[in-house]
Design a protein around this motif. Structure first.
Motif, PDB file in Angstrom:
ATOM      1  N   ARG A   1       0.846  -1.196   0.000  1.00  0.00           N
ATOM      2  CA  ARG A   1       0.000   0.000   0.000  1.00  0.00           C
ATOM      3  C   ARG A   1       0.884   1.250   0.000  1.00  0.00           C
ATOM      4  N   LEU A   2       0.440   2.280  -0.731  1.00  0.00           N
ATOM      5  CA  LEU A   2       1.237   3.508  -0.821  1.00  0.00           C
ATOM      6  C   LEU A   2       0.816   4.512   0.251  1.00  0.00           C
ATOM      7  N   ASN A   3       1.718   5.454   0.523  1.00  0.00           N
ATOM      8  CA  ASN A   3       1.408   6.515   1.485  1.00  0.00           C
ATOM      9  C   ASN A   3       0.393   7.496   0.873  1.00  0.00           C
ATOM     10  N   ASP A   4       0.006   8.501   1.641  1.00  0.00           N
ATOM     11  CA  ASP A   4      -1.063   9.403   1.180  1.00  0.00           C
ATOM     12  C   ASP A   4      -0.692  10.155  -0.092  1.00  0.00           C
ATOM     13  N   ASP A   5       0.604  10.396  -0.284  1.00  0.00           N
ATOM     14  CA  ASP A   5       1.055  11.111  -1.489  1.00  0.00           C
ATOM     15  C   ASP A   5       1.312  10.176  -2.664  1.00  0.00           C
ATOM     16  N   PHE A   6       1.257   8.886  -2.427  1.00  0.00           N
ATOM     17  CA  PHE A   6       1.573   7.844  -3.422  1.00  0.00           C
ATOM     18  C   PHE A   6       3.061   7.850  -3.802  1.00  0.00           C
ATOM     19  N   THR A   7       3.900   8.436  -2.980  1.00  0.00           N
ATOM     20  CA  THR A   7       5.316   8.580  -3.349  1.00  0.00           C
ATOM     21  C   THR A   7       6.229   7.587  -2.635  1.00  0.00           C
ATOM     22  N   GLY A   8       5.638   6.671  -1.877  1.00  0.00           N
ATOM     23  CA  GLY A   8       6.432   5.668  -1.169  1.00  0.00           C
ATOM     24  C   GLY A   8       5.467   4.708  -0.510  1.00  0.00           C
ATOM     25  N   PRO A   9       5.993   3.711   0.225  1.00  0.00           N
ATOM     26  CA  PRO A   9       5.101   2.782   0.905  1.00  0.00           C
ATOM     27  C   PRO A   9       4.418   3.444   2.098  1.00  0.00           C
ATOM     28  N   ALA A  10       3.206   2.985   2.430  1.00  0.00           N
ATOM     29  CA  ALA A  10       2.560   3.418   3.672  1.00  0.00           C
ATOM     30  C   ALA A  10       3.384   2.874   4.828  1.00  0.00           C
ATOM     31  N   THR A  11       3.647   3.721   5.803  1.00  0.00           N
ATOM     32  CA  THR A  11       4.437   3.284   6.943  1.00  0.00           C
ATOM     33  C   THR A  11       3.621   3.464   8.224  1.00  0.00           C
ATOM     34  N   PRO A  12       3.885   2.696   9.286  1.00  0.00           N
ATOM     35  CA  PRO A  12       4.854   1.609   9.292  1.00  0.00           C
ATOM     36  C   PRO A  12       4.371   0.426   8.446  1.00  0.00           C
ATOM     37  N   LEU A  13       5.343  -0.257   7.849  1.00  0.00           N
ATOM     38  CA  LEU A  13       5.018  -1.435   7.048  1.00  0.00           C
ATOM     39  C   LEU A  13       4.636  -2.576   7.986  1.00  0.00           C
ATOM     40  N   VAL A  14       3.447  -3.110   7.798  1.00  0.00           N
ATOM     41  CA  VAL A  14       3.022  -4.250   8.623  1.00  0.00           C
ATOM     42  C   VAL A  14       2.582  -5.362   7.677  1.00  0.00           C
ATOM     43  N   GLU A  15       3.356  -6.442   7.670  1.00  0.00           N
ATOM     44  CA  GLU A  15       3.040  -7.526   6.737  1.00  0.00           C
ATOM     45  C   GLU A  15       1.639  -8.066   7.029  1.00  0.00           C
ATOM     46  N   GLY A  16       0.851  -8.252   5.968  1.00  0.00           N
ATOM     47  CA  GLY A  16      -0.521  -8.731   6.125  1.00  0.00           C
ATOM     48  C   GLY A  16      -1.521  -7.592   6.301  1.00  0.00           C
ATOM     49  N   GLN A  17      -1.010  -6.406   6.636  1.00  0.00           N
ATOM     50  CA  GLN A  17      -1.938  -5.264   6.793  1.00  0.00           C
ATOM     51  C   GLN A  17      -1.663  -4.149   5.801  1.00  0.00           C
ATOM     52  N   THR A  18      -0.391  -3.782   5.633  1.00  0.00           N
ATOM     53  CA  THR A  18      -0.082  -2.737   4.647  1.00  0.00           C
ATOM     54  C   THR A  18       0.644  -3.321   3.444  1.00  0.00           C
ATOM     55  N   TRP A  19       1.141  -4.517   3.569  1.00  0.00           N
ATOM     56  CA  TRP A  19       1.805  -5.143   2.423  1.00  0.00           C
ATOM     57  C   TRP A  19       1.752  -6.653   2.588  1.00  0.00           C
ATOM     58  N   ALA A  20       1.976  -7.353   1.466  1.00  0.00           N
ATOM     59  CA  ALA A  20       1.919  -8.814   1.531  1.00  0.00           C
ATOM     60  C   ALA A  20       2.824  -9.429   0.476  1.00  0.00           C
ATOM     61  N   ARG A  21       3.309 -10.627   0.795  1.00  0.00           N
ATOM     62  CA  ARG A  21       3.975 -11.475  -0.184  1.00  0.00           C
ATOM     63  C   ARG A  21       2.882 -12.347  -0.794  1.00  0.00           C
ATOM     64  N   VAL A  22       2.729 -12.312  -2.122  1.00  0.00           N
ATOM     65  CA  VAL A  22       1.700 -13.147  -2.752  1.00  0.00           C
ATOM     66  C   VAL A  22       2.340 -13.981  -3.857  1.00  0.00           C
ATOM     67  N   LEU A  23       1.628 -15.041  -4.251  1.00  0.00           N
ATOM     68  CA  LEU A  23       2.155 -15.995  -5.235  1.00  0.00           C
ATOM     69  C   LEU A  23       3.596 -16.363  -4.860  1.00  0.00           C
ATOM     70  N   ALA A  24       3.773 -16.643  -3.571  1.00  0.00           N
ATOM     71  CA  ALA A  24       5.120 -16.879  -3.038  1.00  0.00           C
ATOM     72  C   ALA A  24       5.792 -18.054  -3.738  1.00  0.00           C
ATOM     73  N   ARG A  25       7.031 -17.834  -4.140  1.00  0.00           N
ATOM     74  CA  ARG A  25       7.887 -18.844  -4.784  1.00  0.00           C
ATOM     75  C   ARG A  25       7.312 -19.321  -6.119  1.00  0.00           C
ATOM     76  N   LYS A  26       6.378 -18.559  -6.710  1.00  0.00           N
ATOM     77  CA  LYS A  26       5.779 -18.966  -7.991  1.00  0.00           C
ATOM     78  C   LYS A  26       6.513 -18.362  -9.181  1.00  0.00           C
ATOM     79  N   MET A  27       7.436 -17.426  -8.919  1.00  0.00           N
ATOM     80  CA  MET A  27       8.212 -16.816 -10.007  1.00  0.00           C
ATOM     81  C   MET A  27       7.333 -16.215 -11.082  1.00  0.00           C
TER      82      MET A  27
ATOM     83  N   GLY B   1      -4.442 -10.363  -0.890  1.00  0.00           N
ATOM     84  CA  GLY B   1      -4.448 -11.810  -1.009  1.00  0.00           C
ATOM     85  C   GLY B   1      -5.081 -12.481   0.199  1.00  0.00           C
ATOM     86  N   PRO B   2      -4.960 -13.825   0.283  1.00  0.00           N
ATOM     87  CA  PRO B   2      -4.196 -14.699  -0.605  1.00  0.00           C
ATOM     88  C   PRO B   2      -4.837 -14.844  -1.989  1.00  0.00           C
TER      89      PRO B   2
END
Ligand code: GAL
Length: 389
Positions: free
Chosen positions: A237-263, A301-302
């Motif tokens: 997820r991006l910050n309010d300006d869309f110029t970086g990630p929303a912080t603090p980064l919390v896996e599962g809430q603000t960002w996620a690893r998806v299609l893990a190891r699927k290349m 996801g998932p």
């Protein structure tokens, strides 16, 4: 169809279920069945003509050279489209031989005739890192209503594909020039990366390569990218300006690893009826491979991989192309345009565009049939495959 002052495409009929004919307004019809059906056919044709206006004659030809309004081949590879006001902007890799552009911008009001707006980002706008030049792949632009800025994200790279950063640039106007802000890896050092990793992920975080941007219906924006050496996709997820990630980064809430190891790479997201779709490619460089469409009920996801949505000969090679973007068809809920690049690695500026219309079925699945040519009438008619090439 006409363009309103708000610039949306408006068809002169009520939206109907996907694949059905336009509903015409109340008319007096003759009593004889033969005359009745002829009259209805004529009215239907008129309805289509009105509905599609000047778009009716424009034949999209996937894989053909696509000229801009100055008769030069469009240079917007690995690109994406921003719809703002009455205009569509197509941004992509500018591979004009001898040119200084790295990102070009084109504008259109009908998605077929594209006027080159010029260089949105030039190589002179890019930083030199450790004395080395950078290049750009798969740029995308979204608009931030809060700041009033156009925000570009890109895969910023150097020879060897080890630098692997997000480049972020902003502009007050859609065509730019964009001002380069920063080069980052949005998610830093969360995995136990090996210390001998030549992309230095243990120091700087997961690599940032093939990427896309997505603005959800609630206005939240996300960057999606192939990370961990392309093994796993990150959605952040991006910050309010869309110029970086929303912080603090919390896996599962603000960002996620998806299609893990699927290349997977070439991620092209879209949403419809509370489902999130991700069309991706396998990871075979410039060479085509089989696409996949993954589906989730949450943007983070998932995601469940559903298999290859392409249909027909060459479907297993995504019609010789690789996913880059999915554009909602103007005013046609549930209908979309799949945008892909037919890369020509021996002559990248001559790489072609494969745009194909598709529909989300009522059970939520998608199929993308090959079409040698198509025009806007497909968005009123059932989307059936024409003979494969
Ligand atoms: C592809 C990727 C392209 C480009 C290419 C270089 O896998 O999708 O954007 O990076 O590799 O080989």
């Amino acid at each position: 169809m006409h363009l309103s002052s708000a610039g949306q495409f408006h068809f002169n009929y009520q939206p109907t279920a996907a694949g059905s004919r336009p509903a015409l307004g109340p008319v007096q019809v003759a009593k004889s069945p033969a005359v009745h059906s002829r009259l209805l056919a004529a009215l239907a044709a008129l309805g289509l003509l009105l509905a599609h206006g000047s778009l009716a004659g424009n034949q999209f030809t996937p894989g053909a050279v696509w000229l801009d309004t100055s008769n030069n081949p469009i240079q917007a590879h690995g690109g994406g489209i921003l719809h703002t006001g009455k205009t569509y902007y197509w941004y992509g890799e500018d591979r004009t031989p001898g040119g200084s552009g790295v990102v070009a911008c084109y504008s259109s009001t009908n998605l077929f005739d594209w006027q080159r707006e010029g260089v949105a980002l030039s190589r002179f706008d890019l930083p030199r890192i450790n004395g080395e030049r950078c290049f750009v792949e798969r740029p995308k632009v979204i608009f931030n209503p809060r700041t009033g800025k156009y925000v570009m994200w890109m895969h910023l790279e150097q020879n060897g594909y080890r630098y692997s950063r997000a480049g972020i640039a902003v502009s007050d106007t859609p065509a730019g020039r964009f001002k380069f802000l920063q080069a980052i890896r949005p998610v830093a050092n969360t995995n136990a990366f090996p210390t001998d990793d030549n992309a230095e992920q243990n120091l700087y975080g997961g690599t940032f390569r093939d990427m896309n941007l997505f603005v959800d219906d609630d206005g939240q924006a996300y960057v999606l990218y192939s990370s961990e050496g392309n093994w796993t996709l990150y959605i952040v997820r991006l910050n309010d300006d869309f110029t970086g990630p929303a912080t603090p980064l919390v896996e599962g809430q603000t960002w996620a690893r998806v299609l893990a190891r699927k290349m997977r790479e070439g991620a092209a997201p879209f949403t419809y009826l509370h489902r999130y779709y991700l069309i991706t490619s396998a990871c075979t460089g410039w060479a085509p491979n089989a696409a996949d469409c993954a589906v989730a009920t949450n943007i983070l996801g998932p995601y469940a991989m559903q298999g290859n949505p392409c249909v027909g000969t060459n479907a297993s090679r995504t019609f010789e192309a690789q996913s880059t973007f999915v554009l909602p068809a103007p005013d046609r809920p549930g209908q979309f345009i799949f945008m892909a690049d037919e890369w020509r690695p021996q002559n990248l500026p001559d790489s072609r565009y494969v745009w194909l219309p598709f529909t989300v079925a009522t059970n939520g699945t998608i199929a993308i049939p090959w079409r040698q040519t198509w025009d806007w009438s497909v968005f009123s008619d059932p989307l059936e495959a024409t003979p494969a090439r």
